[in-house]
Write an enzyme that holds these catalytic residues in place. Sequence first.
Site, PDB file in Angstrom:
ATOM      1  N   LYS A  64      57.575 -16.768  17.882  1.00  0.00           N
ATOM      2  CA  LYS A  64      56.517 -17.079  16.901  1.00  0.00           C
ATOM      3  C   LYS A  64      55.260 -16.307  17.249  1.00  0.00           C
ATOM      4  CE  LYS A  64      53.990 -19.640  19.938  1.00  0.00           C
ATOM      5  NZ  LYS A  64      52.654 -19.261  20.411  1.00  0.00           N
ATOM      6  N   ASP A 110      55.496 -26.045  21.188  1.00  0.00           N
ATOM      7  CA  ASP A 110      55.881 -25.179  20.067  1.00  0.00           C
ATOM      8  C   ASP A 110      57.276 -25.481  19.535  1.00  0.00           C
ATOM      9  OD1 ASP A 110      53.481 -23.825  20.374  1.00  0.00           O
ATOM     10  OD2 ASP A 110      54.356 -22.388  21.784  1.00  0.00           O
TER      11      ASP A 110
END
Length: 297
Positions: free
Chosen positions: A30, A150
């Site tokens: 990401k 995350d």
Amino acid sequence: MNPLVSIDRKRDFYAGHVYNAGMDAKAYAKINLTLDVLGKTADGYHSLRSVMLAIDLADELALTFDAPGIKIEADPPLPEMSAARRAAEGYLARCGGKGLCALIRRNIPPEAGLGGSSADAAAILRALQNRYRALAQDELVSLASRVGSDVPFLLNGGLALCEGRGEIVTPLPPMELHLLVVKPARGASTKEVFARLRPPYAAGATDGACAAIRKGDFAGLLPHVGNALTDAARTLAPEIAGLLWRMRRCGARAASMTGSGSAVFGIFEDAAAARRAAGAFGDLPFARPCRGVYDVV
Ligand code: C5P
């Protein structure tokens, strides 16, 4: 023989990425298009607001279900108590599954802010959920957030507003972005970066970014791209400042650090511009044009 060599030979498809014997999976990285720090919470963590995008840079996993115990082998190796292992242990304890064997080819650079170890954990949770369907969605997200900040976002990827410690995920409409991601040799430890962070924190840009994305306004997104951890990370990896400057000189319409660094990304007008710019970062150990990933399975 390196067991990871067998990943490409292990394809054992039955249907739609779900197998009885095992499966191959991708663990997507990401980037944080924005990262605002709201404050410190009672447990010592920081509450954040961030727009995150899953990108087509991925670790590759070969998974075998119902193995005796949990075996995780990675190249390069992971620490013994990795997020991947904690994810497998947490899920299997809930579903009564016997075990899991995971061979991981790690393509996502560590200490980069690209979510590499969280990505592996998310891919393992996704695979175990496909296999056993033992948890309700909220239980899966709760387990994911215990494994790492995350991980809840990386379960589904795409583009999303992430709040709290990362456990509150609100999907945003897709926006095509042409990116270049680069990382200097030196990494930045997330723990160290947060330890060096001092208030007042940089003003929030996440709301403006979300509004622009919801309108499909590419130009409107660009001024909001930024990261409140940048100054703290620069004290650990001073190269970050120079990379942001070079990225803009190479034609990036916006440039920022991702996560707690030390990787930096640029947003370019089109794929050709991102590819051209990659040529100017040949001195770095990692420089790769990337795009968003919206079909994480
Ligand atoms: O999420 P992760 O375990 O990688 O974070 C490592 C460290 O970074 C935490 O132990 C904490 O000190 C700090 N951190 C924080 N606020 C966050 C995420 C991480 O203070 N939202």
